[in-house]
Design a protein around this motif. Structure first.
Motif, PDB file in Angstrom:
ATOM      1  N   ASN A  20      36.769  48.171  22.824  1.00  0.00           N
ATOM      2  CA  ASN A  20      37.400  48.506  21.543  1.00  0.00           C
ATOM      3  C   ASN A  20      38.339  49.435  21.354  1.00  0.00           C
ATOM      4  O   ASN A  20      38.071  50.523  22.189  1.00  0.00           O
ATOM      5  N   LEU A  44      29.598  47.816  14.501  1.00  0.00           N
ATOM      6  CA  LEU A  44      30.190  48.017  13.209  1.00  0.00           C
ATOM      7  C   LEU A  44      31.037  49.109  12.941  1.00  0.00           C
ATOM      8  O   LEU A  44      30.649  50.205  13.472  1.00  0.00           O
ATOM      9  N   HIS A  45      32.279  49.181  12.797  1.00  0.00           N
ATOM     10  CA  HIS A  45      33.164  50.484  12.632  1.00  0.00           C
ATOM     11  C   HIS A  45      34.130  50.287  11.507  1.00  0.00           C
ATOM     12  O   HIS A  45      34.397  49.289  11.041  1.00  0.00           O
ATOM     13  N   LYS A  52      33.398  44.123  12.818  1.00  0.00           N
ATOM     14  CA  LYS A  52      33.183  44.016  14.008  1.00  0.00           C
ATOM     15  C   LYS A  52      33.655  42.930  14.576  1.00  0.00           C
ATOM     16  O   LYS A  52      33.441  42.117  13.834  1.00  0.00           O
ATOM     17  N   HIS A  88      35.408  43.182  23.217  1.00  0.00           N
ATOM     18  CA  HIS A  88      34.981  44.104  22.472  1.00  0.00           C
ATOM     19  C   HIS A  88      33.703  44.245  22.547  1.00  0.00           C
ATOM     20  O   HIS A  88      32.875  43.222  22.812  1.00  0.00           O
ATOM     21  N   ASN A 104      30.153  44.732  19.909  1.00  0.00           N
ATOM     22  CA  ASN A 104      30.049  44.190  18.472  1.00  0.00           C
ATOM     23  C   ASN A 104      29.573  45.295  17.600  1.00  0.00           C
ATOM     24  O   ASN A 104      28.701  45.095  16.730  1.00  0.00           O
TER      25      ASN A 104
END
Length: 260
Positions: free
Chosen positions: A2, A30-31, A72, A26, A28
């Protein structure tokens, strides 16, 4: 990988940042970013969860993710080329503060590909800023015919088993009344809560799952329209085409043209 794992996008002292990768992988998690984010799929397909809605990005499609939107990446095709661009946006038109998924027109595609020369450039560059300012300024015009193929994930835990079942068996004939036993609710109560949480009835949700999955098959190029129709649970190409057109506002053949 990521981008935010190795580079803190929000700490970069520049208004734009370009990040291109072959076979992008990536996690997974959340951001979110303070900058807005344009994700373009040059080849392959990618699922992205944004603010608890799942979106599919087929080949030659892009999504604009607004600043600070929690998101994500999910599963994707074996080989994928993503082009990701970050941009500072202010109190501009509403487009920049909403999620938009759209087919990328040829001129935008060429502009995105040209931007690859600045990929991972950490310092300010006058020419990069001028070029990307023009690109992002015109983005609302490029995305005028935005698509809306997404599904919402319900927050109500009573629906967890129902959602899991629908996602795993969308291609089968489902007697919706039987789903009420999973949720330990009456069917009437289940339908009411489900529609409140997702905006769709159970049968419409299954239809959306079928169409979204069919977009994945069509974008892979491995199945014909007829094979795709049967793969996602339709008993005829005609029924699939009607359903596809109702959801997408275009025919499967028209969609294929957008990804070629």
């Amino acid at each position: 990988m990521n981008a935010s794992d190795s580079i803190n996008i929000d700490e970069l002292n520049k208004p734009y940042f370009v990040w291109f990768e072959e076979n992008w992988i990536h996690d997974n998690v959340l951001h979110h970013h303070q900058k807005g984010q344009l994700v373009y799929v040059e080849s392959g397909f990618q699922y992205i969860t944004i603010e608890e809605k799942i979106y599919l990005l087929p080949q030659n499609h892009a999504v604009w993710i607004p600043p600070n939107a929690v998101h994500k990446t999910n599963s994707h095709s074996a080989k994928i080329k993503l082009m990701i661009m970050f941009a500072e946006v202010g109190a501009q038109e509403s487009f920049y503060h909403e999620v938009n998924v759209f087919s990328v027109p040829p001129v935008l595609k060429e502009m995105i590909k040209y931007s690859e020369k600045w990929s991972k450039l950490m310092i300010r560059d006058h020419n990069e800023s001028l070029f990307l300012k023009a690109l992002f300024n015109e983005l609302p015009r490029f995305a005028e015919h935005s698509l809306t193929f997404h599904i919402s994930l319900p927050k109500d835990k009573r629906l967890d088993k129902v959602i899991e079942y629908l996602h795993n068996h969308y291609h089968r004939e489902i007697k919706m009344e039987d789903l009420s036993d999973m949720a330990l609710l009456s069917f009437r109560t289940l339908e009411r809560i489900f529609k409140k949480e997702t905006g769709l009835t159970l049968s419409k949700y299954q239809q959306m799952l079928r169409i979204i999955k069919s977009l994945e098959y069509l974008s892979s190029g491995n199945l014909t329209i007829s094979e795709t129709a049967y793969e996602v649970g339709y008993k005829s190409v005609q029924a699939y085409t009607r359903s596809f057109q109702a959801v997408m506002q275009l025919r499967p053949t028209d969609f294929i043209k957008t990804i070629q």
